[in-house]
Design a protein around this motif. Structure first.
Motif, mmCIF file in Angstrom:
data_model
loop_
_atom_site.group_PDB
_atom_site.id
_atom_site.type_symbol
_atom_site.label_atom_id
_atom_site.label_comp_id
_atom_site.label_asym_id
_atom_site.label_seq_id
_atom_site.Cartn_x
_atom_site.Cartn_y
_atom_site.Cartn_z
ATOM 1 N N LEU A 199 26.060 -43.915 -36.407
ATOM 2 C CA LEU A 199 25.300 -43.340 -35.293
ATOM 3 C C LEU A 199 25.619 -44.055 -33.983
ATOM 4 O O LEU A 199 25.684 -43.424 -32.917
ATOM 5 N N GLY A 200 25.830 -45.384 -34.046
ATOM 6 C CA GLY A 200 26.112 -46.140 -32.838
ATOM 7 C C GLY A 200 27.432 -45.763 -32.199
ATOM 8 O O GLY A 200 27.530 -45.608 -30.978
ATOM 9 N N GLN A 201 28.472 -45.599 -33.033
ATOM 10 C CA GLN A 201 29.767 -45.234 -32.467
ATOM 11 C C GLN A 201 29.751 -43.817 -31.915
ATOM 12 O O GLN A 201 30.527 -43.484 -31.027
ATOM 13 N N ARG A 202 28.838 -43.006 -32.440
ATOM 14 C CA ARG A 202 28.768 -41.621 -31.971
ATOM 15 C C ARG A 202 28.079 -41.512 -30.618
ATOM 16 O O ARG A 202 28.476 -40.708 -29.765
ATOM 17 N N TYR A 203 27.063 -42.326 -30.438
ATOM 18 C CA TYR A 203 26.245 -42.168 -29.239
ATOM 19 C C TYR A 203 26.287 -43.389 -28.312
ATOM 20 O O TYR A 203 25.643 -43.380 -27.266
ATOM 21 N N GLY A 204 27.017 -44.439 -28.697
ATOM 22 C CA GLY A 204 27.158 -45.592 -27.826
ATOM 23 C C GLY A 204 28.184 -45.342 -26.737
ATOM 24 O O GLY A 204 28.942 -44.371 -26.761
ATOM 25 N N ARG A 205 28.244 -46.232 -25.776
ATOM 26 C CA ARG A 205 29.168 -46.096 -24.652
ATOM 27 C C ARG A 205 29.831 -47.440 -24.368
ATOM 28 O O ARG A 205 29.276 -48.499 -24.669
ATOM 29 N N GLY A 206 31.044 -47.397 -23.776
ATOM 30 C CA GLY A 206 31.711 -48.605 -23.349
ATOM 31 C C GLY A 206 32.392 -49.350 -24.488
ATOM 32 O O GLY A 206 32.656 -48.822 -25.565
ATOM 33 N N ALA A 207 32.659 -50.627 -24.249
ATOM 34 C CA ALA A 207 33.374 -51.456 -25.220
ATOM 35 C C ALA A 207 32.657 -51.565 -26.563
ATOM 36 O O ALA A 207 33.304 -51.519 -27.608
ATOM 37 N N PRO A 208 31.312 -51.731 -26.587
ATOM 38 C CA PRO A 208 30.650 -51.814 -27.897
ATOM 39 C C PRO A 208 30.901 -50.586 -28.759
ATOM 40 O O PRO A 208 30.975 -50.690 -29.985
ATOM 41 N N ALA A 209 31.047 -49.401 -28.133
ATOM 42 C CA ALA A 209 31.283 -48.188 -28.906
ATOM 43 C C ALA A 209 32.610 -48.279 -29.655
ATOM 44 O O ALA A 209 32.731 -47.804 -30.787
ATOM 45 N N ALA A 210 33.619 -48.890 -29.027
ATOM 46 C CA ALA A 210 34.914 -49.040 -29.690
ATOM 47 C C ALA A 210 34.799 -49.960 -30.908
ATOM 48 O O ALA A 210 35.389 -49.695 -31.959
ATOM 49 N N LEU A 211 34.026 -51.030 -30.779
ATOM 50 C CA LEU A 211 33.819 -51.937 -31.909
ATOM 51 C C LEU A 211 33.017 -51.249 -33.018
ATOM 52 O O LEU A 211 33.300 -51.429 -34.205
ATOM 53 N N LEU A 212 32.027 -50.471 -32.607
ATOM 54 C CA LEU A 212 31.234 -49.737 -33.590
ATOM 55 C C LEU A 212 32.101 -48.711 -34.325
ATOM 56 O O LEU A 212 31.933 -48.492 -35.521
ATOM 57 N N ARG A 213 33.014 -48.090 -33.590
ATOM 58 C CA ARG A 213 33.908 -47.119 -34.227
ATOM 59 C C ARG A 213 34.795 -47.802 -35.263
ATOM 60 O O ARG A 213 35.035 -47.261 -36.352
ATOM 61 N N LEU A 214 35.254 -48.992 -34.946
ATOM 62 C CA LEU A 214 36.053 -49.756 -35.906
ATOM 63 C C LEU A 214 35.225 -50.080 -37.151
ATOM 64 O O LEU A 214 35.707 -49.975 -38.283
ATOM 65 N N GLY A 215 33.962 -50.457 -36.926
ATOM 66 C CA GLY A 215 33.078 -50.729 -38.059
ATOM 67 C C GLY A 215 32.816 -49.493 -38.891
ATOM 68 O O GLY A 215 32.748 -49.561 -40.125
ATOM 69 N N ALA A 216 32.684 -48.338 -38.227
ATOM 70 C CA ALA A 216 32.461 -47.091 -38.950
ATOM 71 C C ALA A 216 33.668 -46.739 -39.811
ATOM 72 O O ALA A 216 33.526 -46.270 -40.952
ATOM 73 N N TRP A 217 34.875 -46.958 -39.277
ATOM 74 C CA TRP A 217 36.072 -46.710 -40.078
ATOM 75 C C TRP A 217 36.125 -47.639 -41.291
ATOM 76 O O TRP A 217 36.550 -47.238 -42.382
ATOM 77 N N ALA A 218 35.697 -48.890 -41.091
ATOM 78 C CA ALA A 218 35.655 -49.824 -42.219
ATOM 79 C C ALA A 218 34.680 -49.327 -43.287
ATOM 80 O O ALA A 218 34.975 -49.400 -44.493
ATOM 81 N N ALA A 219 33.513 -48.820 -42.855
ATOM 82 C CA ALA A 219 32.542 -48.275 -43.807
ATOM 83 C C ALA A 219 33.128 -47.084 -44.555
ATOM 84 O O ALA A 219 32.938 -46.942 -45.768
ATOM 85 N N ALA A 220 33.856 -46.216 -43.833
ATOM 86 C CA ALA A 220 34.483 -45.056 -44.475
ATOM 87 C C ALA A 220 35.499 -45.497 -45.522
ATOM 88 O O ALA A 220 35.586 -44.923 -46.616
ATOM 89 N N LEU A 221 36.279 -46.535 -45.214
ATOM 90 C CA LEU A 221 37.278 -47.033 -46.161
ATOM 91 C C LEU A 221 36.618 -47.620 -47.404
ATOM 92 O O LEU A 221 37.071 -47.387 -48.533
ATOM 93 N N VAL A 222 35.529 -48.374 -47.201
ATOM 94 C CA VAL A 222 34.822 -48.965 -48.347
ATOM 95 C C VAL A 222 34.226 -47.868 -49.228
ATOM 96 O O VAL A 222 34.332 -47.907 -50.463
ATOM 97 N N LEU A 223 33.608 -46.878 -48.600
ATOM 98 C CA LEU A 223 33.027 -45.772 -49.362
ATOM 99 C C LEU A 223 34.112 -44.983 -50.100
ATOM 100 O O LEU A 223 33.931 -44.584 -51.253
ATOM 101 N N GLY A 224 35.242 -44.759 -49.430
ATOM 102 C CA GLY A 224 36.335 -44.056 -50.083
ATOM 103 C C GLY A 224 36.893 -44.826 -51.260
ATOM 104 O O GLY A 224 37.194 -44.248 -52.316
ATOM 105 N N ALA A 225 37.016 -46.154 -51.100
ATOM 106 C CA ALA A 225 37.503 -46.983 -52.200
ATOM 107 C C ALA A 225 36.529 -46.953 -53.372
ATOM 108 O O ALA A 225 36.952 -46.894 -54.540
ATOM 109 N N ARG A 226 35.223 -46.996 -53.052
ATOM 110 C CA ARG A 226 34.218 -46.902 -54.129
ATOM 111 C C ARG A 226 34.321 -45.566 -54.855
ATOM 112 O O ARG A 226 34.227 -45.488 -56.084
ATOM 113 N N GLY A 227 34.515 -44.499 -54.090
ATOM 114 C CA GLY A 227 34.604 -43.189 -54.708
ATOM 115 C C GLY A 227 35.826 -43.035 -55.591
ATOM 116 O O GLY A 227 35.726 -42.575 -56.739
ATOM 117 N N LEU A 228 36.987 -43.446 -55.103
ATOM 118 C CA LEU A 228 38.203 -43.326 -55.895
ATOM 119 C C LEU A 228 38.188 -44.285 -57.080
ATOM 120 O O LEU A 228 38.558 -43.919 -58.199
#
Length: 270
Positions: A199-228
């Motif tokens: 939610l933060g990367q979606r609605y945040g602004r500025g530099a923190p949003a970029a860091l949040l987006r990186l964290g969101a991608w990390a969460a997606a990778l972890v969830l994908g690894a758990r699923g596979l």
């Protein structure tokens, strides 16, 4: 793309599949083994398969409305929303009245979100796909966090008279110790953090949003690894094949993890 109708179609399809392929083998065999009159058994089967057919028709109707558009995209979601509220309400009332907990019959967890998405579409609300993915994944991750807190505090669901929750959730034999409260709270914290990142990367602004987006991608990778990884877990833990965890892992846990990974990625890409 009609994000609300497409999402409703997927939720309805998943609900129908879980009812048929997860619920059916859990409910019908004990009924067949019970010493009750054949007419009673056949009546229960009629009700069960009737619900299966209704859920399949709901999914098919939403798919038709998604493809056809026009009035169908308003009428069908309205009807599905009404049925979803009915089914979800019955499950919620039965769980609380018969077992003292809403989690005893958790079908409402799928029916109520389906009703909400369909009601929004029937009302003509337009939602961007990325926003929908963000709120859906954030909501599911938050619900899973609450479920882990419930387990950590001693909640017994989804255990029943035949299986302890440790056999279903963790994949350990009956009598094994369930993970501690501290470990459950840690998992809950990670799930909540993932929801906040999405939610933060979606609605945040500025530099923190970029860091949040990186964290969101990390969460997606972890969830994908758990699923596979869940589809191959039995090779590393052969003993789980004899436990209900094995079936739940292949039919629920791993597909849900992959779906969450896809939703988080969709919320981040859009």
């Amino acid at each position: 793309m009609d994000s609300l109708l497409s999402s409703a179609t997927v939720i309805a399809g998943v609900t129908a599949a879980i009812h048929a392929f997860v619920g059916g083998p859990e409910v019908l065999p004990p009924l067949h083994r019970a010493r009750v009159d054949r007419l009673v058994t056949a009546t229960h089967e009629l009700c069960w398969h009737g619900v299966t057919a209704t859920l399949a028709l709901m999914a098919a109707g939403l798919a038709f409305a998604w493809a056809r558009g026009g009035e169908a995209a308003l009428i069908v979601p309205f009807a599905v929303a009404a049925l979803s509220v009915l089914f979800g309400g019955i499950a919620l009332v039965l769980g609380v009245s018969r077992f003292g907990t809403p989690f005893a019959m958790p079908q409402w967890v799928l029916f109520f979100p389906l009703a909400l998405v369909c009601a929004l579409r029937a009302a003509g609300v337009v939602v961007r796909a990325g926003d929908l993915f963000a709120w859906m994944s954030g909501g599911i991750l938050t619900a899973l966090a609450a479920l882990h807190v419930y387990w950590g505090l001693g909640g017994a669901w989804p255990g029943d008279a035949r299986h302890d929750k440790v056999e279903i959730v963790v994949g350990l034999p009956k009598g094994s110790r369930f993970p501690s409260l501290g470990l459950c709270l840690l998992v809950a914290f990670l799930l909540l953090s993932s929801a906040a990142l999405v939610l933060g990367q979606r609605y945040g602004r500025g530099a923190p949003a970029a860091l949040l987006r990186l964290g969101a991608w990390a969460a997606a990778l972890v969830l994908g690894a758990r699923g596979l990884g869940g589809f191959f877990e039995a090779r590393l833990r052969p003993a789980t094949r004899a436990l209900p965890y094995h079936r739940m892992n292949r039919l629920v846990y791993s597909p849900l993890s992959l779906a969450l990974a896809a939703m988080v990625a969709g919320a981040t890409l859009d």
